[in-house]
Motif scaffolding. Structure first.
Motif, PDB file in Angstrom:
ATOM      1  N   ALA A  70     -10.359 -26.595  33.682  1.00 36.84           N
ATOM      2  CA  ALA A  70     -11.012 -26.180  32.446  1.00 36.84           C
ATOM      3  C   ALA A  70     -10.242 -26.650  31.219  1.00 36.84           C
ATOM      4  N   GLY A  71      -9.613 -27.824  31.343  1.00 40.50           N
ATOM      5  CA  GLY A  71      -8.885 -28.400  30.228  1.00 40.50           C
ATOM      6  C   GLY A  71      -7.526 -27.789  29.966  1.00 40.50           C
ATOM      7  N   LYS A  72      -7.071 -26.908  30.852  1.00 46.28           N
ATOM      8  CA  LYS A  72      -5.790 -26.231  30.637  1.00 46.28           C
ATOM      9  C   LYS A  72      -4.760 -26.690  31.664  1.00 46.28           C
ATOM     10  N   PRO A  73      -3.482 -26.806  31.243  1.00 44.80           N
ATOM     11  CA  PRO A  73      -2.438 -27.261  32.160  1.00 44.80           C
ATOM     12  C   PRO A  73      -1.999 -26.150  33.115  1.00 44.80           C
ATOM     13  N   GLY A  74      -1.451 -26.557  34.237  1.00 48.80           N
ATOM     14  CA  GLY A  74      -0.970 -25.610  35.210  1.00 48.80           C
ATOM     15  C   GLY A  74       0.371 -25.014  34.832  1.00 48.80           C
ATOM     16  N   PHE A  75       0.735 -23.956  35.533  1.00 46.60           N
ATOM     17  CA  PHE A  75       2.016 -23.295  35.275  1.00 46.60           C
ATOM     18  C   PHE A  75       2.480 -22.557  36.521  1.00 46.60           C
ATOM     19  N   VAL A  76       3.763 -22.221  36.544  1.00 40.92           N
ATOM     20  CA  VAL A  76       4.358 -21.419  37.616  1.00 40.92           C
ATOM     21  C   VAL A  76       4.549 -20.007  37.088  1.00 40.92           C
ATOM     22  N   VAL A  77       4.204 -19.010  37.871  1.00 43.90           N
ATOM     23  CA  VAL A  77       4.340 -17.623  37.429  1.00 43.90           C
ATOM     24  C   VAL A  77       5.794 -17.312  37.080  1.00 43.90           C
ATOM     25  N   THR A  78       5.977 -16.402  36.138  1.00 42.34           N
ATOM     26  CA  THR A  78       7.319 -16.120  35.629  1.00 42.34           C
ATOM     27  C   THR A  78       8.240 -15.498  36.672  1.00 42.34           C
ATOM     28  N   ASP A  79       7.657 -14.804  37.655  1.00 43.02           N
ATOM     29  CA  ASP A  79       8.500 -14.170  38.663  1.00 43.02           C
ATOM     30  C   ASP A  79       8.707 -15.066  39.890  1.00 43.02           C
ATOM     31  N   MET A  80       8.599 -16.374  39.675  1.00 41.76           N
ATOM     32  CA  MET A  80       8.901 -17.329  40.737  1.00 41.76           C
ATOM     33  C   MET A  80       9.818 -18.425  40.192  1.00 41.76           C
ATOM     34  N   PRO A  81      10.961 -18.035  39.594  1.00 43.85           N
ATOM     35  CA  PRO A  81      11.873 -19.044  39.052  1.00 43.85           C
ATOM     36  C   PRO A  81      12.522 -19.889  40.132  1.00 43.85           C
ATOM     37  N   ASP A  82      12.468 -19.410  41.378  1.00 46.82           N
ATOM     38  CA  ASP A  82      13.061 -20.114  42.510  1.00 46.82           C
ATOM     39  C   ASP A  82      12.026 -20.950  43.260  1.00 46.82           C
ATOM     40  N   VAL A  83      10.958 -21.346  42.582  1.00 47.05           N
ATOM     41  CA  VAL A  83       9.852 -22.046  43.246  1.00 47.05           C
ATOM     42  C   VAL A  83      10.325 -23.274  44.018  1.00 47.05           C
ATOM     43  N   ASP A  84      11.315 -23.997  43.502  1.00 49.37           N
ATOM     44  CA  ASP A  84      11.755 -25.227  44.167  1.00 49.37           C
ATOM     45  C   ASP A  84      12.624 -24.966  45.395  1.00 49.37           C
ATOM     46  N   ALA A  85      12.998 -23.717  45.600  1.00 49.46           N
ATOM     47  CA  ALA A  85      13.774 -23.372  46.792  1.00 49.46           C
ATOM     48  C   ALA A  85      12.874 -23.133  48.005  1.00 49.46           C
ATOM     49  N   PHE A  86      11.558 -23.095  47.783  1.00 49.37           N
ATOM     50  CA  PHE A  86      10.624 -22.960  48.903  1.00 49.37           C
ATOM     51  C   PHE A  86      10.517 -24.329  49.577  1.00 49.37           C
ATOM     52  N   ALA A  87      11.012 -24.406  50.797  1.00 49.18           N
ATOM     53  CA  ALA A  87      11.168 -25.683  51.494  1.00 49.18           C
ATOM     54  C   ALA A  87      10.273 -25.738  52.727  1.00 49.18           C
ATOM     55  N   PRO A  88      10.082 -26.939  53.289  1.00 42.80           N
ATOM     56  CA  PRO A  88       9.274 -27.044  54.521  1.00 42.80           C
ATOM     57  C   PRO A  88       9.822 -26.132  55.608  1.00 42.80           C
ATOM     58  N   TYR A  89       8.936 -25.378  56.224  1.00 38.41           N
ATOM     59  CA  TYR A  89       9.337 -24.452  57.275  1.00 38.41           C
ATOM     60  C   TYR A  89       8.614 -24.822  58.565  1.00 38.41           C
ATOM     61  N   GLY A  90       9.390 -25.230  59.576  1.00 40.60           N
ATOM     62  CA  GLY A  90       8.798 -25.641  60.847  1.00 40.60           C
ATOM     63  C   GLY A  90       8.052 -26.949  60.737  1.00 40.60           C
ATOM     64  N   ILE A  91       8.331 -27.719  59.699  1.00 39.91           N
ATOM     65  CA  ILE A  91       7.633 -28.975  59.442  1.00 39.91           C
ATOM     66  C   ILE A  91       8.661 -30.072  59.211  1.00 39.91           C
ATOM     67  N   THR A  92       8.483 -31.199  59.876  1.00 39.82           N
ATOM     68  CA  THR A  92       9.341 -32.362  59.666  1.00 39.82           C
ATOM     69  C   THR A  92       8.586 -33.374  58.826  1.00 39.82           C
ATOM     70  N   LEU A  93       9.105 -33.645  57.644  1.00 41.67           N
ATOM     71  CA  LEU A  93       8.455 -34.610  56.763  1.00 41.67           C
ATOM     72  C   LEU A  93       8.901 -36.027  57.102  1.00 41.67           C
ATOM     73  N   PRO A  94       8.069 -37.009  56.840  1.00 40.08           N
ATOM     74  CA  PRO A  94       8.511 -38.399  56.980  1.00 40.08           C
ATOM     75  C   PRO A  94       9.749 -38.638  56.124  1.00 40.08           C
ATOM     76  N   ASP A  95      10.685 -39.389  56.669  1.00 36.09           N
ATOM     77  CA  ASP A  95      11.931 -39.681  55.948  1.00 36.09           C
ATOM     78  C   ASP A  95      11.686 -40.842  54.994  1.00 36.09           C
ATOM     79  N   ALA A  96      10.954 -40.575  53.935  1.00 37.20           N
ATOM     80  CA  ALA A  96      10.559 -41.611  52.986  1.00 37.20           C
ATOM     81  C   ALA A  96      10.151 -40.935  51.687  1.00 37.20           C
ATOM     82  N   PRO A  97      10.285 -41.611  50.568  1.00 39.54           N
ATOM     83  CA  PRO A  97       9.898 -41.002  49.289  1.00 39.54           C
ATOM     84  C   PRO A  97       8.398 -40.813  49.147  1.00 39.54           C
ATOM     85  N   LEU A  98       7.613 -41.628  49.867  1.00 38.79           N
ATOM     86  CA  LEU A  98       6.159 -41.550  49.811  1.00 38.79           C
ATOM     87  C   LEU A  98       5.605 -41.404  51.223  1.00 38.79           C
TER      88      LEU A  98
END
Length: 227
Positions: A75-103
């Motif tokens: 609706a023309g508005k930018p996204g945001f992270v809720v204020t009570d999730m300052p550790d959002v980047d600490a949420f990591a893959p769980y039980g998932i192996t990602l390809p070892d590549a940047p893309l």
């Protein structure tokens, strides 16, 4: 198990080349430290590799959720992270192996509407039992960046492939999700209808949240431009 709801059809993803150009327009390649030509080459190298309908994703180590969230639009508005999730980047893959590549590619993303009103605790074994893998938070954000129509009122989704491990080794009970703000509480009235990165409890159900998942992840084709 709770009753299931009908699945809402979502239009196909753009071709990989168009996805790459969109990420470049948004500056994601600079954020991730990936040359634009490398991003284009990866898309071109996978164009004929059975990647129709796949999502082009940047590894979360290169482009974290906190940086990607503001690129979401609804609706023309930018996204945001809720204020009570300052550790959002600490949420990591769980039980998932990602390809070892940047893309890499995320094949067959699905919003999981049929699991609306399930709890994450109920949904995870059901997804894995179907041979599917839950989306990471960053993958869900990439999906909405490329395909904003994925996010609809009463048809949003959780990304339970990302979990937070506490210092004592236990899993945090919060599970990430992407939905649309009502502009209430700490969100602020000005954020009504904005895309929102937030969280829900592991054992709770929500009638308006499905569970994002994919058929698989893969890295193939060219990732560097020719010399």
């Amino acid at each position: 198990m709770p009753e299931t709801s009908s699945t809402t059809a979502v239009t196909p993803l753009p071709p990989l080349a168009a996805q790459a150009e969109h990420l470049i327009e948004l500056g994601v390649h600079e954020l991730a430290g990936i040359p634009a030509d490398e991003l284009r080459a990866f898309a071109a190298g996978n164009a004929d590799g059975g990647a129709d309908g796949a999502l082009l994703a940047v590894h979360p180590d290169r482009a974290p959720a906190s940086a990607l969230a503001s690129l979401l639009r609804h609706a023309g508005k930018p996204g945001f992270v809720v204020t009570d999730m300052p550790d959002v980047d600490a949420f990591a893959p769980y039980g998932i192996t990602l390809p070892d590549a940047p893309l890499y590619l995320v094949a067959g993303p699905d919003r999981g509407d049929h699991m609306a009103n399930w709890s994450p605790e109920e949904a995870l074994p059901a997804l894995t039992g179907q041979g599917r893998t839950p989306l990471l938070l960053t993958e869900g954000i990439h999906w909405v960046i490329q395909q904003p129509a994925v996010l609809e009122r009463n048809r949003c989704f959780m990304t339970i492939g990302s979990r937070l491990r506490k210092a004592n080794g236990a899993l945090d009970a919060r599970t990430p999700a992407i939905w649309i703000s009502n502009g209430t509480g700490r969100d602020g009235r000005e954020r009504r209808n904005a895309p929102k990165v937030g969280w829900c409890w592991w054992g709770n159900r929500h009638t308006w949240l499905g569970f994002g998942s994919a058929s698989d992840r893969r890295h193939q084709g060219a990732s560097r431009p020719p010399a």
